[in-house]
Design an enzyme around this catalytic site. Structure first.
Site, short mmCIF file in Angstrom:
data_model
loop_
_atom_site.label_atom_id
_atom_site.label_comp_id
_atom_site.label_asym_id
_atom_site.label_seq_id
_atom_site.Cartn_x
_atom_site.Cartn_y
_atom_site.Cartn_z
N LYS A 105 0.85 -1.19 0.00
CA LYS A 105 0.00 0.00 0.00
C LYS A 105 0.88 1.23 0.00
O LYS A 105 2.01 1.19 0.50
CB LYS A 105 -0.89 0.03 1.24
CG LYS A 105 -2.14 0.84 1.06
CD LYS A 105 -3.15 0.03 0.27
CE LYS A 105 -4.51 0.63 0.19
NZ LYS A 105 -5.49 -0.40 -0.17
N GLY A 222 -18.86 3.55 -2.97
CA GLY A 222 -20.19 3.78 -2.42
C GLY A 222 -21.22 4.07 -3.50
O GLY A 222 -22.33 3.51 -3.50
N1 GLU Z 1 -7.21 0.04 -3.52
C1 GLU Z 1 -7.93 -1.15 -3.82
C2 GLU Z 1 -7.97 -2.08 -2.60
O1 GLU Z 1 -7.83 -1.66 -1.47
C3 GLU Z 1 -7.42 -1.83 -5.07
C4 GLU Z 1 -5.99 -2.25 -5.02
C5 GLU Z 1 -5.47 -2.72 -6.36
O2 GLU Z 1 -6.22 -2.75 -7.30
O3 GLU Z 1 -4.29 -3.03 -6.40
O4 GLU Z 1 -8.21 -3.25 -2.73
#
Ligand code: GLU
Length: 415
Positions: A105, A222
């Site tokens: 992340k 949402g």
């Molecule tokens: N941000 C999204 C999640 O929390 C997608 C992450 C992604 O597609 O790599 O799953």
């Protein structure tokens, strides 16, 4: 009350799971902390000519099952511990969906609502300049998350491609369609979540055509959740909200009209023929299905006893605290845990990666079909584990996911 640290929540959840499955203590120790993290300073020229320095992070939690994957958030309240927690959840999410990926992340402490497009573009490009060595199409692949979107992904892909000296579409996912995006990525998080809601409704004996739904948060997840629940299931959306407040309509809302209103006015509030409702009250409404689709820690030990929904579908990451979890379970609320419920986004991100490598693109119908199969199978495996171990759905999801990550670590000879 001191604010709950999401990373401590994640560690607590893992510890609980480790006990249930008698996880090897070495594996447990490795999985309690991120594998690698990068902290960067991003000096940005603002429109008024001044330089402002933003702080950014990228956390790669665990890559035993494959390259790490996960979004980037732009948020004023971002902290390294939220990013760590979210990176851990990405690890479990990818394993649970059986994607050949690890978890990561990213985050930048900033308030995009107060920044111009030019400032946001410079920030997005600066982020890639700083973390570029650390990521890559077969190494770590970012995507959109809270307050980042396909345009931000396009700038990031472009900046990375410039550094590489060639197009590298696969370095991020969630891109616009014209530059290597996948059909079906836009609504994938919500669509995936609704597949899990459909399965949960069967378990709970709820007729979705007659169901009432409240949605907290009216961003990408949402809005699409409200829109698709109405159009695909025929359910009634009685309340939605955003950071400024919420709206309630006993007769049901038109999600598309509410979206247009928000685009014009900046919020869902004051939508004609609705009653105002606070975010707190929305969570406690008498509805069949509650969809938290905003941020962490909104269902707590304090308000969990007042939740009347039969199903809580966690489209947000981390909306329920461990204390609330126990209360909801005791009260018979069927919680579809975040890293199952919102896994549609990363699943279609994975499809986008495959298409980028392949240089061949699938139809929306193919993407929808594959997403449905993947997430429905994941729901079944969690339900099965919850019965087998007699635990709630979140613990069951941990059991399935952690076992898979641990197995990969063992096979690779890490322990
Ligand atoms: N941000 C999204 C999640 O929390 C997608 C992450 C992604 O597609 O790599 O799953």
């Amino acid at each position: 009350m001191t604010k709950l640290n999401p990373f401590e929540v994640v560690q607590k959840q893992l510890d609980k799971c480790a006990k249930i499955i008698k996880l090897d203590s070495n594996v447990h120790e490795i999985l309690r902390v991120p594998m690698r993290e990068l902290h960067v300073s991003l000096p940005i020229r603002m429109d008024d000519g001044s330089i402002k320095v933003f702080q950014g992070f990228r956390v790669q939690y665990n890559d035993a099952r494959g390259p790490t994957k996960g979004g980037i958030r732009f948020h004023p309240d971002e902290t390294i511990d939220t990013v760590r927690a979210l990176a851990a959840w990405m690890t479990w999410k990818c394993a649970l969906l059986d994607l050949p990926l690890g978890g990561a992340k990213g985050g930048v402490i900033c308030n995009p609502k107060q920044m111009s497009q030019g400032e946001l573009e410079r920030l997005s490009r600066a982020y890639i300049n700083q973390v570029g060595q650390f990521i890559g199409p077969d190494k770590d692949i970012p995507a959109p998350d809270v307050y980042t979107n396909p345009q931000v992904m396009a700038w990031m892909m472009d900046e990375y491609s410039k550094i590489a000296g060639k197009n590298r579409f696969g370095v991020v996912t969630g891109k616009p369609l014209g530059v290597g995006g996948s059909a079906g990525r836009g609504d994938a998080t919500a669509r995936g979540g609704l597949h899990t809601v459909r399965e949960a409704a069967k378990v709970c004996g709820i007729d979705l055509k007659k169901a009432t739904i409240a949605v907290q948060g009216y961003g990408n997840a949402g809005y699409y959740a409200a829109y698709l629940a109405k159009t695909l299931f025929g359910s009634k959306i009685v309340a939605v909200s955003d950071t400024k407040g919420g709206i309630f309509s006993k007769g049901g809302l038109d999600p598309e009209a509410v979206r247009e209103h928000k685009a014009k006015t900046g919020s869902v509030i004051n939508f004609p023929n609705t009653k105002p409702i606070s975010n707190e009250k929305l969570l406690e409404l008498e509805v069949d299905i509650l969809i938290p689709a905003a941020l962490e820690n909104v269902i707590t030990g304090k308000n969990a006893p007042n939740i009347k929904a039969k199903i809580v579908a966690e489209l947000a990451n981390g909306p329920t605290t461990p204390e609330a979890d126990d209360i909801l379970y005791k009260n018979g609320v069927h919680v579809i845990p975040d890293f199952l419920c919102n896994a549609g986004g990363v699943t279609v991100s994975y499809f986008e990666m495959v298409q980028n490598f392949y240089m061949y693109y699938w139809s929306e119908k193919e993407v929808h079909e594959r997403l449905k199969n993947k997430i429905t199978a994941a729901y079944s495996s969690v339900l099965k584990a919850s019965k087998e171990y007699n635990v709630n759905m979140r613990q069951a999801a941990y059991i399935v996911a952690v076992k898979r990550v641990a197995e990969a670590m063992k096979i690779r000879g890490w322990i």
